[in-house]
Design an enzyme around this catalytic site. Structure first.
Site, PDB file in Angstrom:
ATOM      1  N   SER A   1      -5.108 -12.201  -6.356  1.00 27.50           N
ATOM      2  CA  SER A   1      -4.459 -10.748  -6.236  1.00 27.50           C
ATOM      3  C   SER A   1      -5.068 -11.373  -4.386  1.00 27.50           C
ATOM      4  O   SER A   1      -3.649  -9.751  -4.021  1.00 27.50           O
ATOM      5  CB  SER A   1      -6.219  -9.872  -5.897  1.00 27.50           C
ATOM      6  OG  SER A   1      -6.555 -10.105  -5.645  1.00 27.50           O
TER       7      SER A   1
ATOM      8  N   THR B   1      -3.291  -9.363   0.742  1.00 27.05           N
ATOM      9  CA  THR B   1      -3.488  -8.664  -0.926  1.00 27.05           C
ATOM     10  C   THR B   1      -1.599  -8.957  -0.962  1.00 27.05           C
ATOM     11  O   THR B   1      -0.784  -9.030  -0.473  1.00 27.05           O
ATOM     12  CB  THR B   1      -3.792  -7.178  -0.678  1.00 27.05           C
ATOM     13  OG1 THR B   1      -3.408  -6.461  -2.331  1.00 27.05           O
ATOM     14  CG2 THR B   1      -2.502  -6.656  -0.235  1.00 27.05           C
TER      15      THR B   1
ATOM     16  N   THR C   1      -7.899  -6.886  -3.144  1.00 26.72           N
ATOM     17  CA  THR C   1      -7.569  -7.321  -1.476  1.00 26.72           C
ATOM     18  C   THR C   1      -8.550  -7.842  -0.869  1.00 26.72           C
ATOM     19  O   THR C   1      -9.635  -7.029  -1.373  1.00 26.72           O
ATOM     20  CB  THR C   1      -6.951  -5.723  -1.110  1.00 26.72           C
ATOM     21  OG1 THR C   1      -6.601  -5.396  -1.755  1.00 26.72           O
ATOM     22  CG2 THR C   1      -7.134  -5.823   0.415  1.00 26.72           C
TER      23      THR C   1
ATOM     24  N   ARG D   1       6.845  -1.338  -2.953  1.00 25.86           N
ATOM     25  CA  ARG D   1       5.752  -0.659  -2.905  1.00 25.86           C
ATOM     26  C   ARG D   1       4.975  -1.873  -1.525  1.00 25.86           C
ATOM     27  O   ARG D   1       4.620  -2.277  -1.517  1.00 25.86           O
ATOM     28  CB  ARG D   1       5.178  -0.220  -4.078  1.00 25.86           C
ATOM     29  CG  ARG D   1       3.818   0.192  -4.177  1.00 25.86           C
ATOM     30  CD  ARG D   1       2.891  -0.923  -3.959  1.00 25.86           C
ATOM     31  NE  ARG D   1       1.655  -0.108  -3.763  1.00 25.86           N
ATOM     32  CZ  ARG D   1       0.461   0.033  -2.974  1.00 25.86           C
ATOM     33  NH1 ARG D   1       0.192  -1.766  -3.386  1.00 25.86           N
ATOM     34  NH2 ARG D   1      -1.141   0.807  -3.562  1.00 25.86           N
TER      35      ARG D   1
ATOM     36  N   THR E   1     -10.485  -2.115   0.097  1.00 29.23           N
ATOM     37  CA  THR E   1      -9.768  -2.607  -1.377  1.00 29.23           C
ATOM     38  C   THR E   1      -9.085  -1.158  -2.276  1.00 29.23           C
ATOM     39  O   THR E   1     -10.522  -0.314  -3.099  1.00 29.23           O
ATOM     40  CB  THR E   1     -10.809  -3.755  -1.739  1.00 29.23           C
ATOM     41  OG1 THR E   1     -10.402  -4.326  -3.057  1.00 29.23           O
ATOM     42  CG2 THR E   1     -11.900  -3.073  -2.031  1.00 29.23           C
ATOM     43  N   GLY E   2      -8.512  -1.762  -3.227  1.00 34.37           N
ATOM     44  CA  GLY E   2      -8.624  -1.038  -3.934  1.00 34.37           C
ATOM     45  C   GLY E   2      -7.328  -0.178  -4.277  1.00 34.37           C
ATOM     46  O   GLY E   2      -6.638  -0.242  -3.918  1.00 34.37           O
TER      47      GLY E   2
HETATM   48  N1  GLY Z   1      -5.252  -2.165  -1.739  1.00 37.32           N
HETATM   49  C1  GLY Z   1      -4.168  -3.087  -1.982  1.00 37.32           C
HETATM   50  C2  GLY Z   1      -3.601  -2.160  -2.196  1.00 37.32           C
HETATM   51  O1  GLY Z   1      -3.231  -0.822  -2.899  1.00 37.32           O
HETATM   52  O2  GLY Z   1      -1.867  -2.520  -2.322  1.00 37.32           O
END
Ligand code: GLY
Length: 342
Positions: free
Chosen positions: A77, A221, A203, A231, A254-255
Protein backbone atom coordinates in the site's frame (compact mmCIF):
# COMPACT_ATOMS: atom_id res chain seq x y z
CA UNK A 1 -33.18 29.12 44.46
CA UNK A 2 -36.09 29.40 42.05
CA UNK A 3 -36.75 26.73 39.45
CA UNK A 4 -35.54 28.87 36.53
CA UNK A 5 -32.20 29.62 38.19
CA UNK A 6 -31.77 25.95 39.11
CA UNK A 7 -32.34 24.88 35.49
CA UNK A 8 -29.91 27.52 34.21
CA UNK A 9 -27.23 26.37 36.68
CA UNK A 10 -27.79 22.71 35.75
CA UNK A 11 -27.40 23.52 32.06
CA UNK A 12 -24.15 25.39 32.72
CA UNK A 13 -22.69 22.63 34.86
CA UNK A 14 -23.57 19.87 32.38
CA UNK A 15 -21.98 21.92 29.57
CA UNK A 16 -18.87 22.35 31.73
CA UNK A 17 -18.82 18.63 32.46
CA UNK A 18 -18.97 17.82 28.76
CA UNK A 19 -16.13 20.26 28.00
CA UNK A 20 -14.13 18.68 30.84
CA UNK A 21 -14.74 15.19 29.42
CA UNK A 22 -13.68 16.35 25.96
CA UNK A 23 -10.48 17.88 27.29
CA UNK A 24 -9.72 14.89 29.48
CA UNK A 25 -10.10 12.20 26.79
CA UNK A 26 -6.47 11.53 25.97
CA UNK A 27 -3.10 10.47 27.26
CA UNK A 28 -0.44 12.02 29.41
CA UNK A 29 2.05 13.94 27.29
CA UNK A 30 5.71 13.22 26.70
CA UNK A 31 8.45 14.24 24.29
CA UNK A 32 10.04 13.22 22.09
CA UNK A 33 7.28 11.05 20.63
CA UNK A 34 6.45 9.62 17.21
CA UNK A 35 3.19 7.96 16.14
CA UNK A 36 2.25 6.26 12.88
CA UNK A 37 -0.73 4.56 11.29
CA UNK A 38 -0.99 0.74 11.39
CA UNK A 39 0.88 -1.92 13.39
CA UNK A 40 3.33 -2.99 10.62
CA UNK A 41 4.80 0.52 10.79
CA UNK A 42 6.40 -0.34 14.10
CA UNK A 43 9.55 -0.72 11.93
CA UNK A 44 9.09 2.80 10.62
CA UNK A 45 8.79 4.11 14.19
CA UNK A 46 12.08 2.37 15.08
CA UNK A 47 13.81 4.20 12.24
CA UNK A 48 12.27 7.52 13.22
CA UNK A 49 13.30 6.97 16.83
CA UNK A 50 16.98 6.73 15.79
CA UNK A 51 16.65 10.44 14.93
CA UNK A 52 14.31 11.55 17.71
CA UNK A 53 16.04 9.61 20.48
CA UNK A 54 19.29 11.39 19.64
CA UNK A 55 17.78 14.85 19.89
CA UNK A 56 17.08 15.13 16.15
CA UNK A 57 14.45 17.15 14.34
CA UNK A 58 10.86 15.88 14.01
CA UNK A 59 10.88 16.37 10.22
CA UNK A 60 14.08 14.34 9.82
CA UNK A 61 12.60 11.59 11.99
CA UNK A 62 9.35 11.21 10.03
CA UNK A 63 11.13 11.34 6.67
CA UNK A 64 13.46 8.55 7.86
CA UNK A 65 10.52 6.53 9.20
CA UNK A 66 8.31 6.78 6.13
CA UNK A 67 11.10 5.48 3.89
CA UNK A 68 10.84 2.07 5.60
CA UNK A 69 7.46 1.00 4.14
CA UNK A 70 8.28 2.85 0.91
CA UNK A 71 11.21 0.48 0.30
CA UNK A 72 9.43 -2.66 1.54
CA UNK A 73 8.23 -4.82 -1.40
CA UNK A 74 5.89 -6.70 0.95
CA UNK A 75 3.98 -3.56 1.86
CA UNK A 76 1.42 -3.39 -0.94
CA UNK A 77 0.00 0.00 0.00
CA UNK A 78 3.06 2.25 0.04
CA UNK A 79 6.00 2.78 -2.36
CA UNK A 80 7.81 -0.15 -3.97
CA UNK A 81 5.42 -3.11 -4.32
CA UNK A 82 2.33 -0.92 -3.94
CA UNK A 83 -0.78 -2.24 -5.70
CA UNK A 84 -1.15 -0.51 -9.05
CA UNK A 85 -4.02 1.44 -10.54
CA UNK A 86 -6.51 -0.29 -12.81
CA UNK A 87 -4.12 0.18 -15.77
CA UNK A 88 -1.33 -1.65 -13.93
CA UNK A 89 0.68 1.48 -13.11
CA UNK A 90 2.08 2.12 -9.63
CA UNK A 91 1.49 5.80 -8.87
CA UNK A 92 2.64 7.27 -5.57
CA UNK A 93 1.52 10.18 -3.40
CA UNK A 94 3.40 11.77 -0.50
CA UNK A 95 3.76 14.96 1.48
CA UNK A 96 5.73 16.51 4.33
CA UNK A 97 5.17 19.46 6.65
CA UNK A 98 7.55 21.02 9.16
CA UNK A 99 7.53 23.17 12.29
CA UNK A 100 7.74 26.38 10.26
CA UNK A 101 4.51 25.71 8.37
CA UNK A 102 6.48 24.78 5.25
CA UNK A 103 5.28 21.87 3.17
CA UNK A 104 5.76 19.95 -0.08
CA UNK A 105 4.05 17.14 -1.92
CA UNK A 106 4.12 14.92 -4.97
CA UNK A 107 1.07 13.28 -6.46
CA UNK A 108 0.52 10.44 -8.93
CA UNK A 109 4.26 10.07 -9.43
CA UNK A 110 5.59 6.90 -11.08
CA UNK A 111 8.96 5.08 -10.93
CA UNK A 112 10.48 6.74 -7.81
CA UNK A 113 10.74 4.53 -4.75
CA UNK A 114 10.88 7.32 -2.16
CA UNK A 115 8.24 9.95 -2.95
CA UNK A 116 8.67 11.35 0.58
CA UNK A 117 12.19 12.49 -0.33
CA UNK A 118 10.91 14.18 -3.48
CA UNK A 119 8.12 15.87 -1.49
CA UNK A 120 10.73 17.21 0.91
CA UNK A 121 12.78 18.51 -1.99
CA UNK A 122 9.73 20.27 -3.45
CA UNK A 123 9.40 22.02 -0.08
CA UNK A 124 13.07 22.90 0.25
CA UNK A 125 14.18 23.60 -3.31
CA UNK A 126 11.20 25.05 -5.18
CA UNK A 127 8.86 27.99 -4.68
CA UNK A 128 5.95 25.52 -4.98
CA UNK A 129 4.05 23.16 -2.72
CA UNK A 130 2.77 20.47 -5.11
CA UNK A 131 4.15 18.69 -8.17
CA UNK A 132 2.08 16.17 -10.08
CA UNK A 133 2.63 13.18 -12.39
CA UNK A 134 5.25 13.63 -15.12
CA UNK A 135 6.30 17.00 -13.70
CA UNK A 136 7.05 15.40 -10.35
CA UNK A 137 8.96 12.60 -12.07
CA UNK A 138 11.02 15.04 -14.16
CA UNK A 139 11.86 17.04 -11.03
CA UNK A 140 12.94 13.87 -9.23
CA UNK A 141 15.13 12.70 -12.12
CA UNK A 142 16.70 16.15 -12.46
CA UNK A 143 17.65 15.91 -8.79
CA UNK A 144 19.40 12.57 -9.08
CA UNK A 145 16.62 10.11 -8.17
CA UNK A 146 16.73 6.75 -9.95
CA UNK A 147 13.93 5.54 -12.22
CA UNK A 148 12.83 2.08 -11.08
CA UNK A 149 10.11 -0.44 -11.85
CA UNK A 150 7.96 -0.40 -8.70
CA UNK A 151 5.53 -3.14 -9.76
CA UNK A 152 6.64 -6.34 -8.02
CA UNK A 153 5.61 -9.77 -9.40
CA UNK A 154 3.26 -10.21 -6.39
CA UNK A 155 1.45 -6.93 -6.99
CA UNK A 156 1.25 -7.60 -10.72
CA UNK A 157 -0.28 -10.99 -9.97
CA UNK A 158 -2.82 -9.43 -7.57
CA UNK A 159 -3.76 -6.84 -10.21
CA UNK A 160 -4.25 -9.54 -12.86
CA UNK A 161 -6.49 -11.45 -10.45
CA UNK A 162 -8.48 -8.27 -9.83
CA UNK A 163 -8.88 -7.76 -13.56
CA UNK A 164 -10.55 -11.18 -13.80
CA UNK A 165 -12.94 -10.45 -10.94
CA UNK A 166 -13.63 -7.01 -12.26
CA UNK A 167 -14.60 -8.48 -15.63
CA UNK A 168 -17.13 -10.90 -14.21
CA UNK A 169 -18.25 -9.04 -11.13
CA UNK A 170 -21.77 -7.68 -11.47
CA UNK A 171 -21.07 -5.04 -8.78
CA UNK A 172 -20.39 -1.52 -9.95
CA UNK A 173 -16.64 -1.23 -10.33
CA UNK A 174 -14.36 1.74 -10.71
CA UNK A 175 -14.26 0.85 -14.40
CA UNK A 176 -17.97 1.23 -15.09
CA UNK A 177 -18.19 4.20 -12.74
CA UNK A 178 -16.10 5.92 -15.39
CA UNK A 179 -18.60 4.95 -18.08
CA UNK A 180 -21.29 6.54 -15.97
CA UNK A 181 -19.27 9.71 -15.67
CA UNK A 182 -19.31 9.83 -19.47
CA UNK A 183 -23.05 9.34 -19.39
CA UNK A 184 -23.48 12.13 -16.83
CA UNK A 185 -25.34 9.71 -14.58
CA UNK A 186 -22.71 9.29 -11.95
CA UNK A 187 -24.46 10.98 -9.04
CA UNK A 188 -27.74 9.15 -9.45
CA UNK A 189 -26.42 5.68 -10.12
CA UNK A 190 -23.13 5.20 -8.29
CA UNK A 191 -23.59 3.51 -4.92
CA UNK A 192 -21.14 4.25 -2.15
CA UNK A 193 -18.82 3.01 -0.74
CA UNK A 194 -17.00 1.92 -3.83
CA UNK A 195 -15.92 -1.72 -3.94
CA UNK A 196 -12.46 -0.97 -2.57
CA UNK A 197 -10.44 -3.93 -1.32
CA UNK A 198 -10.54 -4.37 2.47
CA UNK A 199 -6.90 -4.04 3.39
CA UNK A 200 -5.65 -4.57 6.91
CA UNK A 201 -3.46 -1.53 6.55
CA UNK A 202 -2.71 1.16 4.00
CA UNK A 203 -1.12 4.61 3.93
CA UNK A 204 1.58 5.51 6.41
CA UNK A 205 0.84 8.79 8.18
CA UNK A 206 3.50 9.68 10.73
CA UNK A 207 3.72 12.69 13.06
CA UNK A 208 6.36 13.50 15.66
CA UNK A 209 7.24 15.94 18.42
CA UNK A 210 10.97 16.30 19.00
CA UNK A 211 12.96 17.02 22.16
CA UNK A 212 13.02 20.73 21.33
CA UNK A 213 9.22 20.77 21.19
CA UNK A 214 8.95 21.06 17.42
CA UNK A 215 6.44 19.11 15.35
CA UNK A 216 6.75 17.51 11.91
CA UNK A 217 4.81 15.08 9.75
CA UNK A 218 4.93 12.96 6.60
CA UNK A 219 2.50 10.79 4.71
CA UNK A 220 3.03 8.29 1.88
CA UNK A 221 0.86 5.89 -0.10
CA UNK A 222 0.31 4.08 -3.38
CA UNK A 223 -3.33 5.06 -2.94
CA UNK A 224 -6.47 3.07 -3.40
CA UNK A 225 -5.71 -0.23 -5.12
CA UNK A 226 -6.91 -0.45 -8.76
CA UNK A 227 -7.96 3.20 -8.75
CA UNK A 228 -8.60 5.12 -11.96
CA UNK A 229 -5.32 6.31 -13.48
CA UNK A 230 -4.65 9.83 -12.21
CA UNK A 231 -6.77 9.47 -9.05
CA UNK A 232 -5.26 11.22 -6.04
CA UNK A 233 -6.58 10.74 -2.51
CA UNK A 234 -5.96 12.56 0.74
CA UNK A 235 -2.37 11.54 1.44
CA UNK A 236 -0.45 14.20 -0.53
CA UNK A 237 -2.99 16.96 0.18
CA UNK A 238 -1.87 19.34 2.92
CA UNK A 239 -4.78 19.76 5.32
CA UNK A 240 -6.37 16.46 4.30
CA UNK A 241 -3.83 13.64 4.75
CA UNK A 242 -1.48 15.70 6.91
CA UNK A 243 -1.39 18.96 8.79
CA UNK A 244 1.14 20.41 11.25
CA UNK A 245 0.82 23.63 13.24
CA UNK A 246 3.73 24.11 15.58
CA UNK A 247 1.60 26.12 18.04
CA UNK A 248 -0.96 23.34 18.38
CA UNK A 249 -0.30 19.83 17.08
CA UNK A 250 -0.19 17.54 14.07
CA UNK A 251 -2.56 15.01 12.50
CA UNK A 252 -2.61 12.47 9.69
CA UNK A 253 -5.03 9.99 8.15
CA UNK A 254 -5.46 6.64 6.45
CA UNK A 255 -8.30 4.94 4.62
CA UNK A 256 -10.67 6.12 1.90
CA UNK A 257 -9.04 9.41 0.93
CA UNK A 258 -12.03 10.94 -0.83
CA UNK A 259 -13.88 11.18 2.48
CA UNK A 260 -10.91 12.76 4.22
CA UNK A 261 -10.53 15.38 1.50
CA UNK A 262 -14.24 16.31 1.79
CA UNK A 263 -13.82 17.37 5.42
CA UNK A 264 -10.19 18.65 5.25
CA UNK A 265 -9.58 15.96 7.87
CA UNK A 266 -6.15 16.69 9.32
CA UNK A 267 -6.63 20.46 9.34
CA UNK A 268 -9.99 20.02 11.06
CA UNK A 269 -8.35 17.94 13.78
CA UNK A 270 -5.57 20.46 14.41
CA UNK A 271 -8.16 23.26 14.62
CA UNK A 272 -10.24 21.25 17.11
CA UNK A 273 -7.10 20.78 19.24
CA UNK A 274 -6.47 24.53 19.02
CA UNK A 275 -9.87 24.99 20.64
CA UNK A 276 -9.07 22.64 23.52
CA UNK A 277 -10.03 19.19 22.24
CA UNK A 278 -7.74 16.31 23.17
CA UNK A 279 -6.13 14.51 20.16
CA UNK A 280 -8.61 11.64 20.50
CA UNK A 281 -11.65 13.91 20.82
CA UNK A 282 -10.50 15.93 17.79
CA UNK A 283 -10.07 12.76 15.69
CA UNK A 284 -13.52 11.60 16.84
CA UNK A 285 -15.09 14.85 15.62
CA UNK A 286 -13.51 14.37 12.17
CA UNK A 287 -14.87 10.82 12.04
CA UNK A 288 -18.32 12.09 13.06
CA UNK A 289 -18.33 14.48 10.09
CA UNK A 290 -17.42 11.67 7.66
CA UNK A 291 -20.17 9.43 8.99
CA UNK A 292 -22.65 12.29 8.83
CA UNK A 293 -21.67 12.89 5.17
CA UNK A 294 -22.36 9.26 4.36
CA UNK A 295 -25.80 9.12 5.98
CA UNK A 296 -25.90 5.57 7.29
CA UNK A 297 -23.87 4.09 4.40
CA UNK A 298 -20.51 4.08 6.14
CA UNK A 299 -20.45 0.60 7.65
CA UNK A 300 -17.70 -0.61 5.26
CA UNK A 301 -15.95 2.72 4.97
CA UNK A 302 -12.60 2.70 6.75
CA UNK A 303 -11.01 6.00 7.65
CA UNK A 304 -8.62 6.38 10.57
CA UNK A 305 -7.08 9.52 12.04
CA UNK A 306 -4.26 10.02 14.50
CA UNK A 307 -2.94 13.14 16.19
CA UNK A 308 -0.49 14.53 18.72
CA UNK A 309 -0.59 17.86 20.46
CA UNK A 310 2.15 20.21 21.56
CA UNK A 311 2.30 18.51 24.98
CA UNK A 312 3.03 15.15 23.36
CA UNK A 313 -0.42 13.71 24.10
CA UNK A 314 -1.66 11.37 21.38
CA UNK A 315 -4.93 9.89 20.19
CA UNK A 316 -6.78 8.32 17.28
CA UNK A 317 -10.27 7.50 16.07
CA UNK A 318 -11.68 5.47 13.15
CA UNK A 319 -14.99 5.06 11.37
CA UNK A 320 -15.06 1.27 11.79
CA UNK A 321 -13.20 -1.44 13.71
CA UNK A 322 -9.68 -2.48 12.70
CA UNK A 323 -7.52 0.64 12.74
CA UNK A 324 -4.48 0.69 15.00
CA UNK A 325 -1.43 2.90 15.45
CA UNK A 326 2.11 2.72 16.78
CA UNK A 327 3.43 5.02 19.50
CA UNK A 328 7.13 5.32 20.31
CA UNK A 329 8.56 7.29 23.24
CA UNK A 330 11.60 6.86 25.49
CA UNK A 331 9.50 4.26 27.36
CA UNK A 332 9.33 2.03 24.24
CA UNK A 333 6.87 1.24 21.46
CA UNK A 334 3.29 0.07 21.70
CA UNK A 335 0.54 -0.65 19.20
CA UNK A 336 -2.83 0.75 20.23
CA UNK A 337 -6.20 -0.32 18.86
CA UNK A 338 -8.08 2.80 17.89
CA UNK A 339 -11.59 3.45 19.13
CA UNK A 340 -14.18 3.51 16.34
CA UNK A 341 -17.64 4.95 15.79
CA UNK A 342 -19.70 2.29 13.99
N1 GLY B 1 -5.55 7.23 2.13
C1 GLY B 1 -4.99 6.82 0.92
C2 GLY B 1 -5.78 7.16 -0.26
O1 GLY B 1 -7.00 7.24 -0.20
O2 GLY B 1 -5.20 7.32 -1.31
Amino acid sequence: MNRRKFLQLSAVSSALLSVKETLAAGTSGTKPIVISTWAPNIKANAEAWKVLGNGGRALDAVVAGVQVPEADPNDQSVGYGGLPDRDGKVTLDSCVMDENGQCGSVMAMEYIMHPVLVARLVMEKTPHVQLVGDGALQFALANGFKKENLLTPESEKAWKEWLKTSKYNPMITVENIQEKIHNNQQEKETPYPWPVPRLNHDTIGMVALDAKGNLGGACSTSGMAYKMHGRVGDSPIIGAGLFVDNEVGAASSTGVGEEVVKICGSHTIVEMMRHGYSPEAACKEAVRRIIKNNKGKAKDLQVGFLAINKKGEHGAYATIKGFNYCVTTAAGTKVIDSKFMI
